[in-house]
Scaffold this motif. Sequence first.
Motif, short mmCIF file in Angstrom:
data_model
loop_
_atom_site.label_atom_id
_atom_site.label_comp_id
_atom_site.label_asym_id
_atom_site.label_seq_id
_atom_site.Cartn_x
_atom_site.Cartn_y
_atom_site.Cartn_z
N ILE A 101 0.85 -1.18 0.00
CA ILE A 101 0.00 0.00 0.00
C ILE A 101 0.89 1.23 0.00
N GLY A 102 0.76 2.07 -1.03
CA GLY A 102 1.54 3.30 -1.14
C GLY A 102 0.63 4.51 -1.06
N ARG A 103 1.14 5.57 -0.49
CA ARG A 103 0.32 6.79 -0.33
C ARG A 103 1.09 8.02 -0.79
N LYS A 104 0.41 8.86 -1.55
CA LYS A 104 0.97 10.12 -1.98
C LYS A 104 0.18 11.25 -1.35
N PHE A 105 0.87 12.09 -0.57
CA PHE A 105 0.23 13.22 0.06
C PHE A 105 0.09 14.37 -0.94
N GLN A 106 -0.69 15.38 -0.55
CA GLN A 106 -0.97 16.48 -1.48
C GLN A 106 0.30 17.23 -1.86
N LYS A 107 1.15 17.53 -0.88
CA LYS A 107 2.40 18.24 -1.17
C LYS A 107 3.47 17.24 -1.56
N PRO A 108 4.10 17.42 -2.72
CA PRO A 108 5.11 16.45 -3.14
C PRO A 108 6.33 16.45 -2.23
N THR A 109 6.84 15.28 -1.90
CA THR A 109 8.03 15.14 -1.06
C THR A 109 9.05 14.34 -1.84
#
Length: 249
Positions: free
Chosen positions: A83-91
């Motif tokens: 399970i991978g997650r991408k937050f709104q602000k790119p890191t």
Amino acid sequence: MISLLEVSGVSKTFDGFRAINNLSIQINEPELRAIIGPNGAGKTTFMDIVTGKTRPDTGQVLWGERNESLTGLSEAEIANRGIGRKFQKPTVFENQTVRQNLAMALKNPRGPLAALFFKEPQTDADRINEIAGEIGLADQLPRPAGELSHGQKQWLEIGMLLAQDPRLLLVDEPAAGMTAEEREKTTDILKRAARTRAVVVVEHDMEFVRRLNCKVTVLHEGHVLAEGSLDHVTADPTVIDVYLGRSDA
């Protein structure tokens, strides 16, 4: 398609506020799903619970063919399940090149010795080139990530998640801050990714959701208010009242 993730009867309360209220959602593999809803509907808490950042008070989160319970597992353990997650602000690692960012994200042995003696094998190089092509950054591989546009950084972070080969990708408001051209390209990236895995997109931009052309789940007060095509849910009188607003109001 198989059932990959099942959130069943989940509730979560924070200081008397019920953020999630008997929520049940099923995600298949492969599938592209959009989740919409007003602020405070429970969208972020839903992703927090699935990824292990937040533990539910009640209910179950079941994963994979064996219906393994994710409740109680750490964030790292859940990530290792796929399970991978991408937050709104790119890191991204801004001082590293696009190639280096993708290389660090690949599923390879970790640890001091692995890092000390690391040499990029041809299979990794091929995979990096493949991912860079998928996210539209094939011509940016030597470039420091810090020099990329906002949209390109978003694509790079999606690529870094794809490099980990997740079965489920959770993406939070990918269209935020993008130009119209970047939003269109992001739609294409997510639709391609969803051919071989489950991709769940939380988004407010209705035009972006329309371009995704997928099943939509509307959350309100922590539970599912409506589900179906975008045309179906946006014609629902309750959805209009609590989220979209009436044009004749």
